[in-house]
Design a protein around this motif. Structure first.
Motif, PDB file in Angstrom:
ATOM      1  N   TYR A  79       0.825  -1.208   0.000  1.00 28.01           N
ATOM      2  CA  TYR A  79       0.000   0.000   0.000  1.00 28.01           C
ATOM      3  C   TYR A  79       0.863   1.262   0.000  1.00 28.01           C
ATOM      4  O   TYR A  79       0.514   2.260  -0.642  1.00 28.01           O
ATOM      5  N   LEU A  80       1.991   1.230   0.724  1.00 28.87           N
ATOM      6  CA  LEU A  80       2.901   2.379   0.736  1.00 28.87           C
ATOM      7  C   LEU A  80       3.493   2.620  -0.642  1.00 28.87           C
ATOM      8  O   LEU A  80       3.594   3.765  -1.099  1.00 28.87           O
ATOM      9  N   ILE A  81       3.894   1.523  -1.302  1.00 34.77           N
ATOM     10  CA  ILE A  81       4.447   1.644  -2.649  1.00 34.77           C
ATOM     11  C   ILE A  81       3.405   2.215  -3.600  1.00 34.77           C
ATOM     12  O   ILE A  81       3.688   3.124  -4.392  1.00 34.77           O
ATOM     13  N   LEU A  82       2.178   1.678  -3.513  1.00 32.19           N
ATOM     14  CA  LEU A  82       1.117   2.163  -4.384  1.00 32.19           C
ATOM     15  C   LEU A  82       0.823   3.637  -4.136  1.00 32.19           C
ATOM     16  O   LEU A  82       0.607   4.410  -5.070  1.00 32.19           O
ATOM     17  N   PHE A  83       0.809   4.032  -2.856  1.00 32.90           N
ATOM     18  CA  PHE A  83       0.463   5.409  -2.505  1.00 32.90           C
ATOM     19  C   PHE A  83       1.582   6.388  -2.850  1.00 32.90           C
ATOM     20  O   PHE A  83       1.335   7.440  -3.449  1.00 32.90           O
ATOM     21  N   LEU A  84       2.820   6.045  -2.497  1.00 32.85           N
ATOM     22  CA  LEU A  84       3.935   6.979  -2.651  1.00 32.85           C
ATOM     23  C   LEU A  84       4.496   7.024  -4.065  1.00 32.85           C
ATOM     24  O   LEU A  84       4.996   8.058  -4.501  1.00 32.85           O
ATOM     25  N   LEU A  85       4.410   5.917  -4.789  1.00 29.05           N
ATOM     26  CA  LEU A  85       5.028   5.849  -6.114  1.00 29.05           C
ATOM     27  C   LEU A  85       4.011   5.947  -7.244  1.00 29.05           C
ATOM     28  O   LEU A  85       4.132   6.802  -8.136  1.00 29.05           O
ATOM     29  N   TYR A  86       2.995   5.112  -7.191  1.00 26.90           N
ATOM     30  CA  TYR A  86       2.094   5.013  -8.342  1.00 26.90           C
ATOM     31  C   TYR A  86       0.954   6.026  -8.324  1.00 26.90           C
ATOM     32  O   TYR A  86       0.451   6.400  -9.384  1.00 26.90           O
ATOM     33  N   LEU A  87       0.536   6.471  -7.155  1.00 29.66           N
ATOM     34  CA  LEU A  87      -0.534   7.469  -7.099  1.00 29.66           C
ATOM     35  C   LEU A  87      -0.110   8.794  -7.746  1.00 29.66           C
ATOM     36  O   LEU A  87      -0.884   9.359  -8.531  1.00 29.66           O
ATOM     37  N   PRO A  88       1.093   9.313  -7.476  1.00 26.72           N
ATOM     38  CA  PRO A  88       1.516  10.532  -8.179  1.00 26.72           C
ATOM     39  C   PRO A  88       1.585  10.353  -9.700  1.00 26.72           C
ATOM     40  O   PRO A  88       1.223  11.264 -10.458  1.00 26.72           O
ATOM     41  N   ILE A  89       2.042   9.165 -10.140  1.00 27.50           N
ATOM     42  CA  ILE A  89       2.108   8.904 -11.578  1.00 27.50           C
ATOM     43  C   ILE A  89       0.701   8.881 -12.178  1.00 27.50           C
ATOM     44  O   ILE A  89       0.473   9.385 -13.284  1.00 27.50           O
ATOM     45  N   LEU A  90      -0.248   8.311 -11.433  1.00 28.06           N
ATOM     46  CA  LEU A  90      -1.628   8.263 -11.901  1.00 28.06           C
ATOM     47  C   LEU A  90      -2.187   9.679 -12.077  1.00 28.06           C
ATOM     48  O   LEU A  90      -2.823   9.984 -13.091  1.00 28.06           O
TER      49      LEU A  90
END
Length: 287
Positions: free
Chosen positions: A12-23
């Motif tokens: 969840y941390l990876i998804l939030f910190l890395l992929y959410l900004p890219i999204l």
């Protein structure tokens, strides 16, 4: 139970910190608003404007030239270095591996400053003898990016060398093959996956580098990273950069998917060959 919770928290941390900004970056690349975070309707306008912005296209071209050139040189030198170290005796091999690990753990700012000083001293030496220099230039920038990535190429090739039988090379020499021919026909085919992954990593490191580029470049020479930094200092990030960054993300995703498919194909092929060998051995034993 605790392991599963920690694993989920990590994901969840990876998804939030890395992929959410890219999204969010991708979403806002589909609106022509100059201000990031403002939605002015769905449009592909920015994707067309990328190719009309001369400064961005020039910076992109410079970035690709430097990245491809430095990755190619670093891959050649790193691969040859890995092969040479692999066939060394144990003591010199350990020393060389320790030396190779220094650039990996060393701060990039240290590499950038030391190279800038070295090139300045060399330029002063030439100028004192009447030789005109144009430093920093493309060559100094290329050397800097090769220094940045060569150790990572070595680390990608090394495991593939360790997986192969070291006696294959010696056997080829015993059969009369010359050293370079044996390397080309025996060693290189066995380490191709490591060479490719090393090249891709070197290309990526060069593509997004800022520190070494900023220290070694000529002020008239911009890459994407230095161009964006210069624009941010003077004003906001150009809206076209959202579309350009999305292009880069999509290309990176495509490369990862293709690499994964090829890796899976190689694994399946190897498993099939092993199964065929076991079947042949079983038939031979029964007969």
């Amino acid at each position: 139970m605790i392991k599963k919770i920690l694993a989920k928290v990590y994901v969840y941390l990876i998804l939030f910190l890395l992929y959410l900004p890219i999204l969010f970056l991708i979403i806002y690349s589909f609106t022509p608003a100059e201000t990031t975070g403002v939605w002015e309707g769905f449009s592909f306008e920015l994707y067309g404007r990328v190719f009309l912005n001369e400064k961005i296209m020039r910076a992109l071209l410079n970035t690709l030239i430097i990245a491809l050139s430095s990755a190619t040189v670093a891959t050649i030198l790193g691969t040859l270095g890995a092969i040479g170290v692999f066939y060394m005796k144990k003591r010199p091999q350990r020393i060389m591996e320790g030396i190779n690990e220094i650039p990996v753990v060393n701060a990039e700012i240290v590499v950038a400053i030391s190279l800038a000083i070295l090139f300045r001293v060399f330029a002063n030496f030439l100028e004192a003898r009447g030789v005109a220099t144009n430093s920093p230039n493309f060559v100094t920038l290329l050397i800097g990016h090769v220094v940045l990535s060569i150790s990572f190429v070595y680390l990608n090739v090394k495991p593939k060398l360790q997986q192969m039988d070291p006696n294959d090379y010696e056997a080829a020499l015993d059969l009369g093959a010359k050293p370079m021919y044996a390397i080309r026909k025996v060693v290189l085919p066995a380490i191709v996956p490591g060479i490719i992954s090393g090249f891709m990593l070197a290309f990526t490191l060069s593509l997004d580098d800022f520190i070494i580029t900023n220290f070694l470049r000529n002020q008239s020479f911009d890459t994407l990273s230095t161009y964006v930094q210069g624009v941010i200092v003077r004003a906001a990030i150009p809206a076209e950069m959202r579309a350009l960054t999305t292009y880069i993300v999509l290309v990176t995703l495509a490369v990862v998917l293709v690499s994964g498919i090829k890796r899976e194909s190689r694994s399946s092929r190897k498993a099939m060959l092993r199964a065929q060998k076991r079947e042949v051995l079983t038939i031979n034993k029964s007969s």
